[in-house]
Design a protein around this motif. Structure first.
Motif, short mmCIF file in Angstrom:
data_model
loop_
_atom_site.label_atom_id
_atom_site.label_comp_id
_atom_site.label_asym_id
_atom_site.label_seq_id
_atom_site.Cartn_x
_atom_site.Cartn_y
_atom_site.Cartn_z
N ILE A 60 8.76 9.66 -16.48
CA ILE A 60 8.34 10.30 -17.72
C ILE A 60 6.99 11.00 -17.48
CG2 ILE A 60 9.56 8.70 -19.25
CD1 ILE A 60 6.67 7.37 -19.52
N PRO A 61 6.64 11.96 -18.33
CA PRO A 61 5.32 12.56 -18.16
C PRO A 61 4.25 11.53 -18.56
CG PRO A 61 6.73 13.90 -19.61
CD PRO A 61 7.40 12.58 -19.43
N ALA A 62 3.51 11.05 -17.60
CA ALA A 62 2.45 10.08 -17.87
C ALA A 62 1.51 10.10 -16.68
CB ALA A 62 3.01 8.67 -18.05
N ALA A 63 0.23 9.91 -16.96
CA ALA A 63 -0.77 9.98 -15.89
C ALA A 63 -0.47 8.96 -14.80
CB ALA A 63 -2.16 9.75 -16.47
N TYR A 64 0.05 7.77 -15.19
CA TYR A 64 0.26 6.76 -14.15
C TYR A 64 1.35 7.15 -13.17
CZ TYR A 64 2.92 4.95 -18.22
OH TYR A 64 3.71 4.82 -19.34
N ASP A 66 1.92 10.39 -12.49
CA ASP A 66 1.28 11.49 -11.73
C ASP A 66 0.49 10.91 -10.55
OD1 ASP A 66 2.32 13.28 -13.50
OD2 ASP A 66 0.47 13.52 -14.67
#
Lengths: 461, 279
Positions: A60-64, A66
């Motif tokens: 999912i789009p999430a900093a973690y 990334d």
């Protein structure tokens, strides 16, 4: 002559420009090569055993995630396996992966999986039990990987009938989040019980000055209002299954939902009925909410000085205790299962990837040792939560952050937080609608729950 | 005289209010795209602030640049529109004009495909594309988009063709023009407005589509409607960047609308000689 010098200058400039453009990629690759792989190589397994395989990972789009993607070149250098990530919005990742499973295409070797879906995955044989990989000394160095160190409640949440189906990469617990300054001004203490939570909210409630006493997720959804309600239900002593039957309309359910409805009506902004937690975190950041209960990961948002006006005024405490004496936090985590449709070699490659991502070393490299702005706080290892360097990094989020989170991780997570059944997607949606009807005043608590029970019963046959 | 003026002013005010209400979400997006995160959340809402282009810089040049996504959307939408029009124009003309047995049923059949709920057909589409290896490819997505843009375009175009008096075609036939020449020289110039309207709608539908795109696209082809979600993560909503992406995503459609406007107006007014109908 002029033309020639100009041309030379142009070419030199272009070459410099191209180098500058290519530089970040070059540095990244060089960084991956030069990154110290020794901590991984100390594991007594052959990391190259599935070299040449290619796997696709849906996240999912999430900093973690990334952060994980950013250091994945290290994994590729270590194993010779190439990894391709696909980012899918959270609501759609479930649909898309279920579609992939039902059609048996094996597109996603692994994905960020919702713990509530494992029963569905398991009953259809869509995912592989991980035990045979964990127990195989050729594929896992048990001592190096230290499975026991992974938050037990999250592991249990990702298990069905005793077999582990997914390993948590990032997770959360639910905490009380408070405006320290407002509490101190009124001489209040963090709530130990749900009653105290309500009385604190009453004391702090001052809508004329744009401060609301409390806010909880209200918007309908299996991961939204059900997220809060499930904790309350269990804290009021509710049991989802009675004699093997799912019951959602017992007396504890009524008490829990009544508390939820009363708290929201009395102390939350009217709009909170339609708020999910980012909305609550945004309102809290603007100083308009005195306290809320939600995922500990919202700490990074409310502490972002670019967004928040309350940095430095934040404190945390565990979920208040319910009348049953229990505090019930969430067991939420994004775990990684192995798609059963893969070839044996691809399964091995996927396991190596999951093992790498869930290892203490990668958890540290994607959190406090990550070379970027976003330090994630959902690490899966208890040892990391006690690591002084990690503790130093996340302590910046506010008073008592580490203590409250660690205590919740160890004591408050309840694996039967929500009804674990293959029918979950439909059950979750039905419950969400019932809770919303009660919160919005369209139905009494009893009518809403009875209606939900009537709808859920046929699903369970 | 006075009451007439008052009425005009009243009408203007009411129209003005409607325009503001209609345009407000767009205006608000534009304003938010120029704010910093704190100002977006500020209460009372800020209408005057120091504008910054940081959000645009982030979404254009940052690590999550949406330029490739805008390009994906453009290729898909333009491809769908061109192919749709190439097929829809002759098909609509045939449905409107040719006396073929069963043509009415054919028309209904075309429309019937529109009645299926998209979620119901997404799995077969997924499987088809998967089996022919066209998942996450331009041709795959355009093919699927064709399946729902074509019926729509055909039906829209049929009504424009039916509005043209049949006598014009008969006159052309008397002068020795073939059917194709008549279509090209006489009919198409008459339905320019209709073509413009259809093009705009087909393009718009393809540009805004989300459900099929999220299932059938991947990393290679990733339209802007999907990429927008990168700014709504589970952790937070990046309001300024989301607003900037929305504004950028709106622009091509607005530009297309402005270009097509002249033709659309012409299309609406051209039907001076109505009547014709199906033969």
């Amino acid at each position: 002559m002029n033309f020639i010098t100009d041309r030379r200058r142009f070419l030199a400039g272009a070459a410099a420009g191209a180098t500058a453009l290519a530089m970040p990629a070059y540095i990244r690759r060089a960084g991956a090569q030069a990154a110290d792989l020794a901590p991984y190589q100390s594991a007594n397994i052959d990391w190259k055993q599935a070299s040449g395989q290619q796997i696709t990972v849906a996240v999912i789009p999430a900093a973690y995630f990334d952060n994980l993607a950013a250091i994945t070149p290290q994994f590729e250098a270590l194993t010779g396996i190439s990894v391709r990530y696909e980012k899918i919005p959270p609501a759609q990742i479930r649909q898309k992966c279920v579609l992939d499973f039902t059609s048996g295409t094996g597109t996603y070797a692994t994905h960020a999986a919702d713990p509530m879906y494992y029963n569905l995955y398991h009953s259809n044989g869509w995912v592989e039990a991980l035990d045979r990989f964990v127990e195989d000394p050729a594929k896992t160095d048990a001592k190096w990987f230290a499975l026991d160190d992974v938050v037990p409640a999250w592991r249990e949440a990702n298990s069905v009938d005793g077999s582990l189906l997914g390993l948590p990469y990032d997770g959360e617990v639910t905490l009380q989040v408070m405006r320290k300054d407002l509490y101190e001004a009124k001489g209040l203490k963090p709530a130990a019980t749900l009653d105290e939570f309500a009385s604190n909210a009453a004391a702090l409630h001052d809508p004329n000055n744009r401060v609301w006493g409390a806010a909880l997720r209200g918007v309908a959804g299996a991961g939204q209002n059900v997220y809060i309600y499930s904790s309350l239900f269990r804290a009021f002593g509710g049991e989802w299954f009675q004699d093997g039957k799912l019951v959602v309309n017992g007396p504890e359910a009524e008490q829990a939902l009544t508390w939820y409805v009363d708290t929201m009506r009395s102390y939350a902004p009217a709009a909170a009925q339609n708020w999910n937690w980012p909305d609550i975190a945004d309102a809290f950041s603007q100083g308009t909410i005195a306290t809320y209960v939600d995922a500990h990961s919202s700490a990074s948002v409310i502490n972002n000085p670019e967004k928040s006006t309350v940095v430095g005024k934040i404190a945390y405490e565990r979920w208040p205790e319910g009348p049953s004496g229990k505090r019930v936090s969430s067991i939420w985590n994004w775990g990684m299962p192995i798609n059963a449709k893969l070839s044996d070699e691809a399964k091995t490659a996927t396991w190596l990837f999951i093992q790498w991502a869930a290892s203490a070393e990668t958890q540290a490299r994607t959190s406090y040792r990550f070379d970027g702005p976003a330090k994630r706080s959902g690490v899966n290892r208890l040892s990391l939560w006690r690591d002084p360097e990690y503790v130093k990094t996340v302590s910046a989020f506010g008073d008592n952050f580490v203590e409250a989170t660690l205590a919740s991780l160890e004591n408050d997570t309840d694996v039967n937080w929500r009804p674990r059944a293959p029918q979950w997607p439909a059950i979750g949606d039905t419950l969400a609608t019932a809770i919303q009807a009660a919160l919005a005043g369209q139905a009494t608590v009893k009518a809403a729950l009875d209606d939900a029970q009537a709808r859920i019963a046929p699903m369970m046959r | 005289m006075k009451t007439k003026h008052l009425r005009a002013i009243g009408l203007l005010v009411v129209t003005g209010l409607f325009v503001i209400a209609w345009a407000f979400p767009i205006l608000w997006s534009v304003l938010n795209s120029l704010k910093n995160e704190r100002d977006v959340l500020a209460y009372p809402p800020k209408f005057f602030f120091e504008p910054t282009f940081a959000a645009y810089r982030d979404v254009i040049f940052g690590p999550q640049s949406i330029l490739p996504n805008l390009w994906s959307s453009f290729v898909i939408s333009a491809g769908t529109t061109v192919l749709t029009m190439l097929i829809a124009i002759p098909a609509a003309y045939a449905l409107a004009r040719l006396r073929v047995p069963g043509s009415r049923w054919a028309g209904f059949y075309v429309l019937a495909t529109q009645m299926l709920p998209p979620v119901g057909i997404i799995i077969p589409y997924f499987l088809i594309l998967r089996n022919i290896g066209w998942m996450d490819t331009y041709q795959g997505i355009i093919l699927i988009y064709l399946s729902f843009s074509l019926p729509f375009a055909i039906w829209l175009m049929v009504s424009y063709f039916e509005d043209i008096p049949f006598e014009m075609e008969e006159a052309a036939a008397v002068d020795g023009a073939s059917r194709l020449t008549t279509l090209r020289r006489i009919i198409l110039p008459q339905v320019q407005g209709g073509i413009a309207v259809t093009v705009v709608f087909v393009f718009l539908n393809a540009w805004n589509e989300f459900l099929f795109a999220v299932v059938l696209s991947g990393n290679t082809v990733r339209p802007v409607t999907i990429a927008m979600f990168n700014f709504v993560s589970v952790e937070q909503t990046l309001w300024t960047q989301l607003a900037a992406v929305s504004v950028l995503a709106m622009l091509p459609v607005v530009i297309l609308g402005i270009i097509a406007q002249k033709h659309i107006v012409k299309g609406l007014t051209v039907g001076a000689v109505k009547g014709g109908g199906r033969r």
